[in-house]
Design an enzyme around this catalytic site. Structure first.
Site, PDB file in Angstrom:
ATOM      1  N   TRP A  60     -38.932  48.162  76.889  1.00 39.91           N
ATOM      2  CA  TRP A  60     -38.856  49.596  77.223  1.00 39.91           C
ATOM      3  C   TRP A  60     -37.619  49.939  78.030  1.00 39.91           C
ATOM      4  CZ3 TRP A  60     -43.078  46.460  77.903  1.00 39.91           C
ATOM      5  CH2 TRP A  60     -43.207  45.829  79.154  1.00 39.91           C
ATOM      6  N   ARG A  61     -36.870  48.931  78.453  1.00 34.03           N
ATOM      7  CA  ARG A  61     -35.610  49.195  79.142  1.00 34.03           C
ATOM      8  C   ARG A  61     -34.464  49.418  78.156  1.00 34.03           C
ATOM      9  NH1 ARG A  61     -35.485  45.250  84.501  1.00 34.03           N
ATOM     10  NH2 ARG A  61     -37.437  46.020  85.400  1.00 34.03           N
TER      11      ARG A  61
ATOM     12  N   GLU B 192     -44.524  53.700  81.317  1.00 30.50           N
ATOM     13  CA  GLU B 192     -44.933  53.911  82.702  1.00 30.50           C
ATOM     14  C   GLU B 192     -46.451  53.972  82.829  1.00 30.50           C
ATOM     15  OE1 GLU B 192     -43.049  54.280  85.779  1.00 30.50           O
ATOM     16  OE2 GLU B 192     -41.828  53.105  84.393  1.00 30.50           O
TER      17      GLU B 192
ATOM     18  N   GLN C 155     -51.256  49.294  86.882  1.00 27.90           N
ATOM     19  CA  GLN C 155     -52.341  48.334  87.101  1.00 27.90           C
ATOM     20  C   GLN C 155     -52.576  47.424  85.890  1.00 27.90           C
ATOM     21  OE1 GLN C 155     -55.060  51.612  88.480  1.00 27.90           O
ATOM     22  NE2 GLN C 155     -55.503  50.189  90.122  1.00 27.90           N
ATOM     23  N   THR C 156     -51.497  47.141  85.160  1.00 23.31           N
ATOM     24  CA  THR C 156     -51.575  46.261  83.993  1.00 23.31           C
ATOM     25  C   THR C 156     -50.396  45.292  84.035  1.00 23.31           C
ATOM     26  OG1 THR C 156     -52.519  48.093  82.715  1.00 23.31           O
ATOM     27  CG2 THR C 156     -51.765  46.181  81.483  1.00 23.31           C
TER      28      THR C 156
ATOM     29  N   LEU D  78     -56.002  47.530  77.397  1.00 22.21           N
ATOM     30  CA  LEU D  78     -55.044  47.935  78.423  1.00 22.21           C
ATOM     31  C   LEU D  78     -55.731  48.476  79.675  1.00 22.21           C
ATOM     32  CD1 LEU D  78     -52.364  49.631  76.149  1.00 22.21           C
ATOM     33  CD2 LEU D  78     -52.080  47.522  77.462  1.00 22.21           C
ATOM     34  N   GLY D  79     -57.045  48.658  79.615  1.00 17.63           N
ATOM     35  CA  GLY D  79     -57.786  49.113  80.786  1.00 17.63           C
ATOM     36  C   GLY D  79     -57.689  50.607  81.017  1.00 17.63           C
ATOM     37  N   TYR D  80     -58.659  51.126  81.760  1.00 18.56           N
ATOM     38  CA  TYR D  80     -58.678  52.536  82.155  1.00 18.56           C
ATOM     39  C   TYR D  80     -58.476  53.464  80.951  1.00 18.56           C
ATOM     40  CZ  TYR D  80     -58.381  50.787  86.925  1.00 18.56           C
ATOM     41  OH  TYR D  80     -58.642  50.146  88.106  1.00 18.56           O
TER      42      TYR D  80
END
Length: 280
Positions: free
Chosen positions: A21-22, A34, A39-40, A77-79
């Protein structure tokens, strides 16, 4: 502050991470990275970010997608709320800015799921604009360099330093250097972030309501994938009970499962119709 900047840039060059992603300045791609990185672990995002962009390459495609497809792509990926917020924000971006991610900080934070730090990250990495990008690795550097013996240092003390240190030109490279220096510090010294007032241990996931909600979302997605058309409450209770029992936990009561499904429905994850629960 000049000597601090020189040190950070030198450490950033030394510990540079070539992350996918850079290699983009596309605001949408930066924004997705982002959100995924919150938190991953970085290693988990590498690969998933590319796959997401292949499936939803821009805000318009994300906004137009079935919510169930968005949630399915997000699994692991959570949440799950973050996936819903991404889609809702994409819809607003299409309606308010013709599908172009805004660069103004106030516009960004007006969108679902975008707070000051995420907005600052988008502005820095997509538009090379200065701002206060205060996330865990950045926080670690400032605590290590300015408060080596400090405990419970509040962000309100760090924010003016972060703002002063950020150059007017070159914010993108500056924050990449901070991120990589911070990641290095966490591997080589006791994590400086633990001395932040903002640091707190996350409550246990296994056995929590959050874990059961996530399991129900997966069950709903699985029912959709096999063309079942939905999941009856008694089937949801039985399937979730089997999963909990397999992990040595008590099987949840039908009332709790129905309560969790109603919570999920109120938040936009699923809906009930004809006695069946299904993903939107």
């Amino acid at each position: 502050m000049d000597s601090f900047r020189r040190r950070v840039l030198a450490e950033g060059r030394l510990h540079w991470r070539d992350l996918p992603w850079r290699r983009t300045r596309d605001p949408y791609g930066v924004w997705v990275s982002e959100v995924m990185l919150q938190q991953t672990q970085v290693s988990r995002v590498d690969g998933r970010w590319q796959r997401w962009l292949a499936r939803f390459p821009d805000p318009a495609s994300l906004a137009a997608a079935e919510t169930a497809d968005v949630l399915s792509e997000w699994q692991g990926l959570g949440y799950n709320r973050r996936a819903l917020a991404l889609q809702r924000a994409a819809s607003e971006i299409c309606g308010r800015w013709g599908g172009r991610v805004p660069r103004d900080a106030a516009d960004l934070v007006s969108l679902p799921g975008i707070g000051p730090a995420t907005a600052a990250g988008i502005r820095a990495f997509a538009f090379d604009l200065p701002g206060v990008y205060l996330e865990t690795n950045v926080r670690a550097v400032f605590l290590h360099e300015f408060f080596p013996d400090g405990e419970k240092v509040p962000d309100r003390v760090l924010v003016p330093l972060v703002e002063e240190a950020c150059p007017e030109v070159g914010a993108r490279g500056w924050y990449y250097a901070l991120l990589d220096y911070g990641a290095h510090l966490k591997r080589t010294v006791p994590n400086p972030s633990r001395r932040s007032a903002a640091h707190g241990r996350q409550s246990a996931f296994e056995g929590s309501r959050r874990q059961k909600r996530a399991a129900l979302v997966r069950l709903l997605l699985e029912a959709r994938e096999v063309g079942a058309g939905g999941l009856a409450l008694e089937d949801a209770v039985a399937s979730l009970g089997e999963q909990e029992a397999a992990k040595g936990r008590p099987e949840p009561a039908a009332g709790l499962v129905e309560e969790l499904l109603e919570e999920l429905a109120a938040e936009g994850f699923c809906r009930r119709g004809d006695g069946m629960w299904s993903c939107r």
